[in-house]
Design a protein around this motif. Sequence first.
Motif, mmCIF file in Angstrom:
data_model
loop_
_atom_site.group_PDB
_atom_site.id
_atom_site.type_symbol
_atom_site.label_atom_id
_atom_site.label_comp_id
_atom_site.label_asym_id
_atom_site.label_seq_id
_atom_site.Cartn_x
_atom_site.Cartn_y
_atom_site.Cartn_z
ATOM 1 N N HIS A 47 -3.593 -44.781 -18.079
ATOM 2 C CA HIS A 47 -2.562 -45.685 -17.580
ATOM 3 C C HIS A 47 -1.323 -44.827 -17.483
ATOM 4 O O HIS A 47 -0.673 -44.547 -18.481
ATOM 5 C CB HIS A 47 -2.349 -46.858 -18.535
ATOM 6 N N HIS A 60 4.295 -49.444 -24.527
ATOM 7 C CA HIS A 60 3.688 -49.136 -25.814
ATOM 8 C C HIS A 60 3.464 -47.645 -25.991
ATOM 9 O O HIS A 60 3.324 -47.165 -27.090
ATOM 10 C CB HIS A 60 2.377 -49.911 -25.981
ATOM 11 N N ARG A 132 -1.617 -55.132 -19.118
ATOM 12 C CA ARG A 132 -1.856 -54.326 -20.321
ATOM 13 C C ARG A 132 -3.299 -54.488 -20.777
ATOM 14 O O ARG A 132 -3.890 -55.528 -20.614
ATOM 15 C CB ARG A 132 -0.913 -54.771 -21.440
ATOM 16 N N ARG A 133 -3.817 -53.457 -21.354
ATOM 17 C CA ARG A 133 -5.172 -53.427 -21.903
ATOM 18 C C ARG A 133 -6.245 -53.743 -20.873
ATOM 19 O O ARG A 133 -7.320 -54.224 -21.206
ATOM 20 C CB ARG A 133 -5.284 -54.367 -23.095
ATOM 21 N N ARG A 136 -9.457 -51.794 -21.502
ATOM 22 C CA ARG A 136 -10.109 -52.285 -22.715
ATOM 23 C C ARG A 136 -10.913 -53.544 -22.413
ATOM 24 O O ARG A 136 -12.048 -53.688 -22.842
ATOM 25 C CB ARG A 136 -9.084 -52.571 -23.802
ATOM 26 N N ARG A 137 -10.308 -54.469 -21.669
ATOM 27 C CA ARG A 137 -11.015 -55.708 -21.322
ATOM 28 C C ARG A 137 -12.226 -55.417 -20.435
ATOM 29 O O ARG A 137 -13.307 -55.960 -20.633
ATOM 30 C CB ARG A 137 -10.074 -56.694 -20.635
ATOM 31 N N VAL A 151 -11.233 -55.665 -27.757
ATOM 32 C CA VAL A 151 -10.123 -55.327 -26.872
ATOM 33 C C VAL A 151 -8.932 -54.812 -27.670
ATOM 34 O O VAL A 151 -8.257 -53.878 -27.275
ATOM 35 C CB VAL A 151 -9.723 -56.543 -26.000
ATOM 36 N N THR A 152 -8.668 -55.380 -28.821
ATOM 37 C CA THR A 152 -7.553 -54.928 -29.665
ATOM 38 C C THR A 152 -8.130 -54.118 -30.817
ATOM 39 O O THR A 152 -8.121 -54.542 -31.962
ATOM 40 C CB THR A 152 -6.734 -56.121 -30.204
ATOM 41 N N GLU A 154 -7.170 -51.726 -32.470
ATOM 42 C CA GLU A 154 -6.296 -51.269 -33.548
ATOM 43 C C GLU A 154 -6.560 -52.068 -34.827
ATOM 44 O O GLU A 154 -6.293 -51.599 -35.921
ATOM 45 C CB GLU A 154 -4.816 -51.430 -33.182
#
Length: 185
Positions: A47, A60, A132-133, A136-137, A151-152, A154
């Motif tokens: 990104h 971020h 955002r993300r 990941r999604r 997805v999150t 962290e």
Amino acid sequence: MLITTISHVAAFKGVDTPTRRALFAERDRIDTAFRSVYGHPALFFEHGVGAQRALTADLHCTHAHHNALPVPFGAAALDGVVERLCVSGLSPMLMTGDEAQDWYTTAAADDYYYVGDLSRHYRIDYAAAPPRRLFRRVLAGLLELTAPDAVTWETCSTPPWTDPRTAHLGAIVRQPPKGSIWGGA
């Protein structure tokens, strides 16, 4: 795994020629390591932050990095990612390796996405802030991961570094080649 430089670079798009060449060489090295440890090729995505947003507080991460993931489906994983991006209303544009190198020579005014493997490269240019993300999604859906932390990650309750192969991978990539611009894994 993240591929990033030691010195600050807001986005890989527009970096100098040695840094750009080193990025693509490092991707080759990471792909080789992933294949030896996991038996799967690497999928890379970035990104990229455009110059217009690089200084804003809503970001971020304002340090260039390519994400590298060992993907079990090989080339089909990239096909699946591109298909899911298209379903999301995006228009990934296929580039050859030379076109990707040329595209990376121009600094990014706006945000962009890059996704690819060692042989195929896709770009998505944005005039506004992208979701955002997004990757990941897309990857969580492709890999059929349904846990909330897919997805999150962290907040993942089972961190990926508990996989015993991670230590082996770390040993392979920990020491960048001599004279490298990279900060390691």
